[in-house]
Design a protein around this motif. Structure first.
Motif, PDB file in Angstrom:
ATOM      1  N   ILE A 141     -36.318 -18.004 -34.302  1.00  0.00           N
ATOM      2  CA  ILE A 141     -34.901 -18.156 -34.618  1.00  0.00           C
ATOM      3  C   ILE A 141     -34.232 -18.892 -33.463  1.00  0.00           C
ATOM      4  O   ILE A 141     -34.296 -18.448 -32.306  1.00  0.00           O
ATOM      5  N   ALA A 142     -33.570 -20.019 -33.752  1.00  0.00           N
ATOM      6  CA  ALA A 142     -32.862 -20.780 -32.720  1.00  0.00           C
ATOM      7  C   ALA A 142     -31.601 -20.032 -32.300  1.00  0.00           C
ATOM      8  O   ALA A 142     -30.821 -19.579 -33.135  1.00  0.00           O
ATOM      9  N   VAL A 143     -31.391 -19.918 -30.989  1.00  0.00           N
ATOM     10  CA  VAL A 143     -30.261 -19.185 -30.423  1.00  0.00           C
ATOM     11  C   VAL A 143     -29.566 -20.075 -29.400  1.00  0.00           C
ATOM     12  O   VAL A 143     -30.223 -20.814 -28.649  1.00  0.00           O
ATOM     13  N   GLY A 144     -28.238 -20.025 -29.357  1.00  0.00           N
ATOM     14  CA  GLY A 144     -27.464 -20.751 -28.354  1.00  0.00           C
ATOM     15  C   GLY A 144     -26.546 -19.813 -27.604  1.00  0.00           C
ATOM     16  O   GLY A 144     -26.070 -18.818 -28.157  1.00  0.00           O
ATOM     17  N   LYS A 145     -26.273 -20.117 -26.337  1.00  0.00           N
ATOM     18  CA  LYS A 145     -25.421 -19.254 -25.511  1.00  0.00           C
ATOM     19  C   LYS A 145     -24.535 -20.098 -24.617  1.00  0.00           C
ATOM     20  O   LYS A 145     -24.958 -21.087 -24.047  1.00  0.00           O
ATOM     21  N   ARG A 146     -23.301 -19.674 -24.492  1.00  0.00           N
ATOM     22  CA  ARG A 146     -22.378 -20.210 -23.504  1.00  0.00           C
ATOM     23  C   ARG A 146     -21.985 -19.034 -22.618  1.00  0.00           C
ATOM     24  O   ARG A 146     -21.308 -18.102 -23.056  1.00  0.00           O
ATOM     25  N   PHE A 197     -21.718 -14.419 -32.504  1.00  0.00           N
ATOM     26  CA  PHE A 197     -20.966 -15.005 -33.619  1.00  0.00           C
ATOM     27  C   PHE A 197     -21.891 -15.193 -34.811  1.00  0.00           C
ATOM     28  O   PHE A 197     -22.948 -15.815 -34.701  1.00  0.00           O
ATOM     29  N   GLY A 198     -21.500 -14.639 -35.966  1.00  0.00           N
ATOM     30  CA  GLY A 198     -22.260 -14.779 -37.204  1.00  0.00           C
ATOM     31  C   GLY A 198     -21.713 -15.914 -38.036  1.00  0.00           C
ATOM     32  O   GLY A 198     -20.588 -15.816 -38.550  1.00  0.00           O
ATOM     33  N   TRP A 210     -25.970 -20.097 -44.130  1.00  0.00           N
ATOM     34  CA  TRP A 210     -26.824 -21.072 -43.447  1.00  0.00           C
ATOM     35  C   TRP A 210     -26.065 -22.130 -42.693  1.00  0.00           C
ATOM     36  O   TRP A 210     -26.599 -23.179 -42.394  1.00  0.00           O
ATOM     37  N   ASP A 211     -24.814 -21.861 -42.322  1.00  0.00           N
ATOM     38  CA  ASP A 211     -24.170 -22.743 -41.356  1.00  0.00           C
ATOM     39  C   ASP A 211     -24.904 -22.613 -40.021  1.00  0.00           C
ATOM     40  O   ASP A 211     -25.343 -21.519 -39.658  1.00  0.00           O
ATOM     41  N   PRO A 212     -25.031 -23.702 -39.260  1.00  0.00           N
ATOM     42  CA  PRO A 212     -25.727 -23.632 -37.971  1.00  0.00           C
ATOM     43  C   PRO A 212     -24.850 -23.027 -36.881  1.00  0.00           C
ATOM     44  O   PRO A 212     -23.872 -23.638 -36.447  1.00  0.00           O
ATOM     45  N   GLY A 213     -25.197 -21.854 -36.418  1.00  0.00           N
ATOM     46  CA  GLY A 213     -24.411 -21.200 -35.382  1.00  0.00           C
ATOM     47  C   GLY A 213     -24.630 -21.768 -34.000  1.00  0.00           C
ATOM     48  O   GLY A 213     -23.715 -21.763 -33.161  1.00  0.00           O
ATOM     49  N   VAL A 214     -25.838 -22.272 -33.723  1.00  0.00           N
ATOM     50  CA  VAL A 214     -26.143 -22.776 -32.381  1.00  0.00           C
ATOM     51  C   VAL A 214     -25.193 -23.908 -32.009  1.00  0.00           C
ATOM     52  O   VAL A 214     -24.674 -23.974 -30.887  1.00  0.00           O
ATOM     53  N   ASP A 215     -24.924 -24.795 -32.944  1.00  0.00           N
ATOM     54  CA  ASP A 215     -24.036 -25.930 -32.673  1.00  0.00           C
ATOM     55  C   ASP A 215     -22.645 -25.467 -32.278  1.00  0.00           C
ATOM     56  O   ASP A 215     -21.963 -26.121 -31.487  1.00  0.00           O
ATOM     57  N   SER A 254     -24.710 -17.459 -30.506  1.00  0.00           N
ATOM     58  CA  SER A 254     -24.862 -17.569 -31.957  1.00  0.00           C
ATOM     59  C   SER A 254     -26.269 -18.069 -32.256  1.00  0.00           C
ATOM     60  O   SER A 254     -27.070 -18.306 -31.345  1.00  0.00           O
ATOM     61  N   PHE A 255     -26.563 -18.233 -33.526  1.00  0.00           N
ATOM     62  CA  PHE A 255     -27.934 -18.508 -33.955  1.00  0.00           C
ATOM     63  C   PHE A 255     -27.912 -19.259 -35.278  1.00  0.00           C
ATOM     64  O   PHE A 255     -26.909 -19.246 -36.001  1.00  0.00           O
ATOM     65  N   ASP A 256     -29.007 -19.916 -35.566  1.00  0.00           N
ATOM     66  CA  ASP A 256     -29.218 -20.493 -36.894  1.00  0.00           C
ATOM     67  C   ASP A 256     -30.014 -19.481 -37.706  1.00  0.00           C
ATOM     68  O   ASP A 256     -31.146 -19.147 -37.334  1.00  0.00           O
ATOM     69  N   PRO A 257     -29.451 -18.941 -38.786  1.00  0.00           N
ATOM     70  CA  PRO A 257     -30.186 -17.937 -39.567  1.00  0.00           C
ATOM     71  C   PRO A 257     -31.529 -18.468 -40.055  1.00  0.00           C
ATOM     72  O   PRO A 257     -31.698 -19.677 -40.272  1.00  0.00           O
TER      73      PRO A 257
END
Length: 456
Positions: free
Chosen positions: A56-61, A75-76, A81-86, A107-110
């Protein structure tokens, strides 16, 4: 019935703690170069944790002051299937300065979406794509055949993930992410379809909830296809009425001083009669999108132009069905006769807009049998009440849905209403942001019945 009973019992029983999760390995990413990315490894099938895995792709600030941060806010994303990482690596406008200062934002990409082994399909290998609105038993039969052929093709290309992309898997992924982040409890803000994930998490893991914001609230309690469709029809009609009111009082509206519902219905009737440049669904869907985004001036300009003889917009074929949605909603129709009856019921609730754009869900999921997260009344018992945010007029997630979720939550949920229009009130209103931020940072729950004025 048995599956629903099992679901409710599972929510009421203690959930065993998962095994310790490995920390995420972060690397620098994003346009601003101050964000980090990583991958969370989870089972494709949570019932068989030793089997195949997915990343699962994950992004963090990260918060700038790590010593004084509150914790991590997950953040969900909506969609599904919206991309959360972006959202957290290439732009932070979704989050206030207060949240960015006090939380690591993650956030993450489901699973099955952009960066998390996206589902692979090739509609070109299947027969012609059906129209979103069916008009005969022949259409109904052709759609059933198309869907089944398409799904078989998608499963062949995607593998077993195709069968495990629904909410029952996503909620387990979210808890694994919480553990991997080192958080004892979850702080979460879900938007639109992300609210369904927040509701599911609070129901399954009440003791692991610190604070949950549900913005633009999904109601997952519809007992039938008719109830789902009429609830969405009410929201579409309500948002259209808000647009008409705006046009009536706004001199710059291209249709100011004219009978907007009459013009809209003239266009609708011309599409039903066979006008070649757009279909009834095209008109409904464009109206839905413009009212959802409060692009009232663009909607008025479009209606005036098309009413004056300019070509309308064709939306083309539907995107490939998301198993994330079809596995989460049981929306059956036995045959065209029942389908047509559903649309007539919707039209009684929405005499101007006739049916909601979400009728495409019925078409796209027609024939889907493996619903793993069926609709049910929420059973949430968290220590901190969930905070619900919703605009009064929202064509996507209507105020009727938000009110119903608040009722289901009882003392475990509080709804704050933005007395204006549009989808996503946290992004629209400073007043709503302030209330949500205070809740997330210090768990300050607003009094029941709190609202923010339009424009505030």
């Amino acid at each position: 019935m048995n599956s629903l009973l099992s679901l409710l019992l599972a929510a009421a029983l203690p959930v065993p703690a998962p095994p310790p999760a490995a920390a995420l390995d972060w690397f620098t990413c994003g346009k601003a170069m101050d964000a980090q990315c990583g991958y969370l490894t989870v089972p494709v099938d949570w019932a068989h944790p030793g089997g195949a895995k997915i990343k699962i792709a994950v992004g963090k600030r990260a918060a700038p002051d790590q010593e004084h941060k509150v914790g991590t806010l997950v953040f969900g994303p909506g969609g599904p299937w919206d991309p959360g990482v972006d959202r957290v690596t290439n732009g932070y406008h979704r989050f206030s300065a207060n949240l960015l200062a006090r939380f690591d934002i993650v956030s993450f990409d489901p699973r099955g979406s952009t960066g998390s082994q996206p589902v692979s399909c090739d509609p070109a290998q299947v027969a012609a794509v059906p129209n979103p609105v069916l008009t005969s038993q022949a259409d109904f039969d052709a759609t059933l055949a198309y869907n089944r052929e398409l799904w078989a093709e998608c499963e062949r290309r995607t593998g077993d993930l195709w069968n495990h992309a629904g909410m029952t898997s996503n909620v387990r992924d979210l808890d694994a992410l919480r553990a991997a982040l080192g958080e004892r409890q979850l702080t979460f803000q879900g938007s639109s379809y992300g609210t369904l994930l927040g509701e599911a998490y609070a129901e399954r893991y009440p003791q692991r909830v610190r604070a949950i914001v549900l913005e633009s609230v999904d109601d997952h309690s519809s007992r039938s296809t008719a109830e789902f469709l009429t609830a969405q029809a009410w929201a579409s009609e309500d948002a259209f009425d808000a647009f008409v009111s705006w046009c009536d009082r706004t001199a710059s509206c291209a249709l100011h001083g004219r009978d907007v519902p009459a013009i809209w219905n003239h266009l609708y009737d011309s599409a039903v009669a066979g006008r070649p440049d757009f279909t009834p669904f095209d008109l409904v869907a464009i109206t839905y999108k413009r009212t959802k985004d409060v692009d009232y001036d663009l909607l008025a300009d479009y209606l005036e132009a098309v009413d004056g003889g300019r070509p309308g917009v064709r939306l083309g074929s539907l995107p490939v069905v998301l198993p994330a949605f079809c596995a989460d909603w049981s929306l059956p129709a036995r045959d065209y006769r029942e389908y047509a009856s559903l649309l007539r019921q919707a039209a009684r609730v929405a005499p101007d807009t006739h049916f909601p754009a979400q009728v495409m869900a019925l078409t796209a999921c027609l024939g889907w049998e493996d619903v793993t997260y069926p609709q049910h009344e929420l059973h949430v018992r968290t220590a901190t009440p969930l905070l619900l945010l919703n605009s009064r007029h929202d064509s996507a997630t209507g105020w009727n849905w938000a009110r119903n979720v608040e009722r289901q939550l009882g003392r475990h949920g509080v709804l704050v209403t933005y007395e204006g229009d549009g989808h996503g009130s946290y992004s629209i209103s400073q007043c709503m942001r302030n209330l949500a931020d205070a809740y997330l940072i210090s768990r300050t729950v607003p009094p029941r019945g709190t609202s923010c004025a339009a424009g505030s």
